[in-house]
Design a protein around this motif. Structure first.
Motif, mmCIF file in Angstrom:
data_model
loop_
_atom_site.group_PDB
_atom_site.id
_atom_site.type_symbol
_atom_site.label_atom_id
_atom_site.label_comp_id
_atom_site.label_asym_id
_atom_site.label_seq_id
_atom_site.Cartn_x
_atom_site.Cartn_y
_atom_site.Cartn_z
ATOM 1 N N ARG A 1 1.234 -1.511 -0.029
ATOM 2 C CA ARG A 1 0.108 -0.253 0.082
ATOM 3 C C ARG A 1 0.753 1.118 0.299
ATOM 4 N NH1 ARG A 1 -5.247 -0.492 2.060
ATOM 5 N NH2 ARG A 1 -5.617 0.834 1.129
ATOM 6 N N ALA B 1 -9.510 0.642 11.804
ATOM 7 C CA ALA B 1 -8.283 0.845 11.162
ATOM 8 C C ALA B 1 -7.496 0.873 11.976
ATOM 9 C CB ALA B 1 -8.863 2.815 10.078
ATOM 10 N N GLY C 1 -8.890 10.879 9.168
ATOM 11 C CA GLY C 1 -8.042 10.507 10.216
ATOM 12 C C GLY C 1 -7.406 10.514 9.204
ATOM 13 N N ASP D 1 -3.847 9.223 6.281
ATOM 14 C CA ASP D 1 -2.505 7.258 6.144
ATOM 15 C C ASP D 1 -1.495 8.710 6.004
ATOM 16 O OD1 ASP D 1 -4.883 8.007 4.964
ATOM 17 O OD2 ASP D 1 -5.092 5.440 5.280
HETATM 18 O O1 MRU Z 1 -7.649 2.808 1.758
HETATM 19 P P1 MRU Z 1 -7.669 2.331 3.846
HETATM 20 O O2 MRU Z 1 -9.047 2.314 4.013
HETATM 21 O O3 MRU Z 1 -6.565 1.463 4.025
HETATM 22 O O4 MRU Z 1 -8.200 3.938 3.770
HETATM 23 C C1 MRU Z 1 -7.015 4.121 5.055
HETATM 24 C C2 MRU Z 1 -8.055 4.710 6.187
HETATM 25 O O5 MRU Z 1 -8.929 4.138 6.949
HETATM 26 C C3 MRU Z 1 -8.463 6.260 5.760
HETATM 27 O O6 MRU Z 1 -8.356 6.553 4.519
HETATM 28 C C4 MRU Z 1 -8.609 6.982 6.896
HETATM 29 O O7 MRU Z 1 -9.347 8.087 6.605
HETATM 30 C C5 MRU Z 1 -7.364 7.173 7.591
HETATM 31 S S1 MRU Z 1 -6.706 5.975 8.188
HETATM 32 C C6 MRU Z 1 -6.708 5.161 9.665
#
Ligand code: MRU
Length: 371
Positions: free
Chosen positions: A94, A174, A246, A248
């Motif tokens: 990712r 998450a 949140g 990433d």
């Molecule tokens: O693609 P994802 O579901 O892994 O994306 C990450 C997230 O859950 C969001 O972007 C989130 O708002 C931030 S990660 C806590």
């Protein structure tokens, strides 16, 4: 947090056999709660890439345990090369998630303390467990700091419910526990402050529909699902008191990379004078990049947009084709919200303005190798 009244973390070593790492397969939620077991580095890479697990903190914790599983497989001769290669595979699974690289680097750093493969395996396990424990602890701290903001809004509203809009899932699912954006909400509930959450559905993967709404329901937090385009209207109508999302990856200058659509919510909040907060543990900071627009943005498969899956009236999970055959789609998974649109960053050490000086003041050790 809770599922059917029982407490769960989102990742844990099997207490009967710690060579097996348990996760909740998030692709199956909200219809089925399935615990999956990871036993190899390849399975950990697949779980991250195919989104059995997702979200900043949980991706980091899974990468930590993935490195531990790699250490169990690594040959005594060539141990280090095997581990570097495992870290590379995890890192590529990712590309936007900062916690992923952070966790890989942290385990590699710990492994360098011994030359003995047995001891290295013990160190990998201890480090992976520490990453998971720390993630849960930091999210709880984020909750305590964010609670002060919600308390203040509640006071101004004379105790009427505080309406909070969130995007995607930056909840318990998450992270390892509590979540980042949801931690202040859970803390407010525990403090007896009435809150209500507007949950963006978050196309195309629908993390809001499938995960956030379910998670809040399990915790008895009043919430309402809205389609992604509704937020601006609600803000104009005075139906949103604050936004918490949140991230990433957040640059050390305060630009926030988060689920696609976050930027538009921040613009609408700015236009309507609604405070826009980003909750994150320090493991999500990128201490090298100055500009959010330089962060690599993951592009995912077209069929996440052209198809939809869900349960039919007979209880069967089905995949439906939405678009005409041959329709091309572009699936950027994240976007960048510039620091100027953000009211504050809620971290485990407190709330700060999204500015380089403030961030470095709060984290003076920034960018140094973890132990
Ligand atoms: O693609 P994802 O579901 O892994 O994306 C990450 C997230 O859950 C969001 O972007 C989130 O708002 C931030 S990660 C806590």
């Amino acid at each position: 947090m809770h599922f059917n009244g029982s407490h769960y973390r989102t990742i844990w070593p099997d207490p009967q056999n710690n060579r097996q790492i348990c996760i909740i397969d998030q692709r199956k939620l909200p219809h089925d709660f399935v615990v999956e077991t990871l036993t190899t580095i390849e399975e950990a890479v697949t779980a991250i890439r195919e989104m059995h697990v997702r979200g900043a903190g949980l991706i980091g914790a899974t990468a930590g345990f993935g490195m531990y599983l790699a250490a169990l497989e690594a040959p005594s001769a060539g141990f280090s090369d095997f581990m570097v290669d495992a870290g590379k595979k995890l890192g590529e699974s990712r590309p936007t998630a900062r916690n992923l690289l952070w966790a890989v680097e942290r385990v590699l750093h710990a492994l360098a303390k011994s030359a003995d493969p047995l001891e290295k395996r013990r160190l990998a396990f201890a480090t992976a467990c520490a990453i998971a424990d720390e993630d849960a602890f930091f999210c709880r701290r984020i909750g305590e700091h964010g609670l002060e903001i919600i308390k203040e809004i509640s006071r101004r509203k004379n105790g009427a419910p505080v309406n909070i809009l969130t995007h995607c899932n930056a909840g318990w699912l998450a992270f390892v526990d509590y979540g980042s954006a949801t931690a202040p909400i859970y803390a407010a509930r525990d403090a007896g402050i009435p809150v209500h959450v507007w949950v963006d559905e978050t196309r195309p993967w629908n993390q809001g529909t499938k995960l956030t709404a379910w998670e809040l329901q399990q915790e008895n937090i009043p919430n309402t699902l809205i389609c992604d385009n509704t937020g601006g209207h609600l803000m104009q109508q005075g139906m949103v008191d604050m936004v918490i999302v949140g991230t990433d990856r957040t640059t050390h200058t305060g630009d926030v990379v988060n689920k696609i659509g976050t930027y538009l919510k921040a613009l609408a909040a700015h236009d309507n004078n609604i405070p826009f907060y980003v909750a994150l543990p320090s493991s999500t900071f990128d201490w090298d990049l100055d500009k959010g627009v330089d962060v690599p943005i993951e592009q995912r498969a077209e069929d996440e947009i052209t198809t939809l899956s869900g349960k039919d009236e007979n209880g069967e999970v089905r995949r439906l084709i939405l678009a005409a055959q041959g329709t091309r789609a572009m699936n950027y998974s994240f976007d960048v919200t510039p620091a100027r649109l953000i009211t504050g960053l809620i971290t485990e050490r407190g709330m700060i303005r999204p500015e380089r000086e403030a961030i470095h003041r709060l984290f003076p050790e920034a960018g140094k190798a973890n132990t």
